[in-house]
Motif scaffolding. Sequence first.
Motif, PDB file in Angstrom:
ATOM      1  N   LEU A  78       0.845  -1.191   0.000  1.00  0.00           N
ATOM      2  CA  LEU A  78       0.000   0.000   0.000  1.00  0.00           C
ATOM      3  C   LEU A  78       0.882   1.242   0.000  1.00  0.00           C
ATOM      4  O   LEU A  78       2.070   1.189   0.338  1.00  0.00           O
ATOM      5  CB  LEU A  78      -0.922  -0.013   1.223  1.00  0.00           C
ATOM      6  CG  LEU A  78      -1.918  -1.176   1.281  1.00  0.00           C
ATOM      7  CD1 LEU A  78      -2.637  -1.199   2.620  1.00  0.00           C
ATOM      8  CD2 LEU A  78      -2.920  -1.079   0.146  1.00  0.00           C
ATOM      9  N   TYR A  91      -1.370   9.386   2.096  1.00  0.00           N
ATOM     10  CA  TYR A  91      -2.807   9.458   1.813  1.00  0.00           C
ATOM     11  C   TYR A  91      -3.306  10.841   2.187  1.00  0.00           C
ATOM     12  O   TYR A  91      -2.602  11.614   2.844  1.00  0.00           O
ATOM     13  CB  TYR A  91      -3.563   8.398   2.631  1.00  0.00           C
ATOM     14  CG  TYR A  91      -3.298   6.980   2.179  1.00  0.00           C
ATOM     15  CD1 TYR A  91      -4.142   6.356   1.277  1.00  0.00           C
ATOM     16  CD2 TYR A  91      -2.201   6.266   2.641  1.00  0.00           C
ATOM     17  CE1 TYR A  91      -3.903   5.058   0.853  1.00  0.00           C
ATOM     18  CE2 TYR A  91      -1.950   4.974   2.228  1.00  0.00           C
ATOM     19  CZ  TYR A  91      -2.814   4.382   1.333  1.00  0.00           C
ATOM     20  OH  TYR A  91      -2.576   3.096   0.910  1.00  0.00           O
ATOM     21  N   ASP A 104      -8.713   7.430   4.783  1.00  0.00           N
ATOM     22  CA  ASP A 104      -8.324   6.814   3.516  1.00  0.00           C
ATOM     23  C   ASP A 104      -7.368   5.645   3.740  1.00  0.00           C
ATOM     24  O   ASP A 104      -7.421   4.641   3.039  1.00  0.00           O
ATOM     25  CB  ASP A 104      -7.674   7.844   2.588  1.00  0.00           C
ATOM     26  CG  ASP A 104      -8.657   8.882   2.079  1.00  0.00           C
ATOM     27  OD1 ASP A 104      -9.878   8.608   2.116  1.00  0.00           O
ATOM     28  OD2 ASP A 104      -8.206   9.959   1.643  1.00  0.00           O
ATOM     29  N   ALA A 116      -8.123   1.730   2.790  1.00  0.00           N
ATOM     30  CA  ALA A 116      -7.212   0.934   1.954  1.00  0.00           C
ATOM     31  C   ALA A 116      -6.905  -0.404   2.625  1.00  0.00           C
ATOM     32  O   ALA A 116      -6.877  -1.452   1.973  1.00  0.00           O
ATOM     33  CB  ALA A 116      -5.930   1.706   1.684  1.00  0.00           C
ATOM     34  N   ARG A 127     -10.025  -2.602   2.386  1.00  0.00           N
ATOM     35  CA  ARG A 127     -10.173  -3.138   1.030  1.00  0.00           C
ATOM     36  C   ARG A 127      -9.230  -4.314   0.808  1.00  0.00           C
ATOM     37  O   ARG A 127      -9.601  -5.328   0.234  1.00  0.00           O
ATOM     38  CB  ARG A 127      -9.876  -2.050  -0.007  1.00  0.00           C
ATOM     39  CG  ARG A 127     -11.094  -1.434  -0.617  1.00  0.00           C
ATOM     40  CD  ARG A 127     -10.773  -0.636  -1.869  1.00  0.00           C
ATOM     41  NE  ARG A 127      -9.538   0.126  -1.830  1.00  0.00           N
ATOM     42  CZ  ARG A 127      -9.435   1.389  -1.426  1.00  0.00           C
ATOM     43  NH1 ARG A 127     -10.489   2.032  -1.019  1.00  0.00           N
ATOM     44  NH2 ARG A 127      -8.274   2.002  -1.439  1.00  0.00           N
TER      45      ARG A 127
END
Length: 75
Positions: free
Chosen positions: A37, A41, A46, A50, A53
Amino acid sequence: MINDLRYEEHDPRHVVACIYQLEETEVEVVWLRELPLASRYSSPFDVLEAVERMQSVSRATRPVTIPHLPPLLAT
């Protein structure tokens, strides 16, 4: 900080990342686990989104099968 509640507090896997506010619209993330990742951000929310997700992607499914084709004949 982002914590993984599946692990006890004394377990090193409990802490996933530390988030630092750089500017009003920018944060930097120090990942304490190997996650593919980003390191910056626009908000802590956010970052959490992430991670969620990434966790929701099921890795337990079978890979997509690729049809086998015979080798081409040399002419």
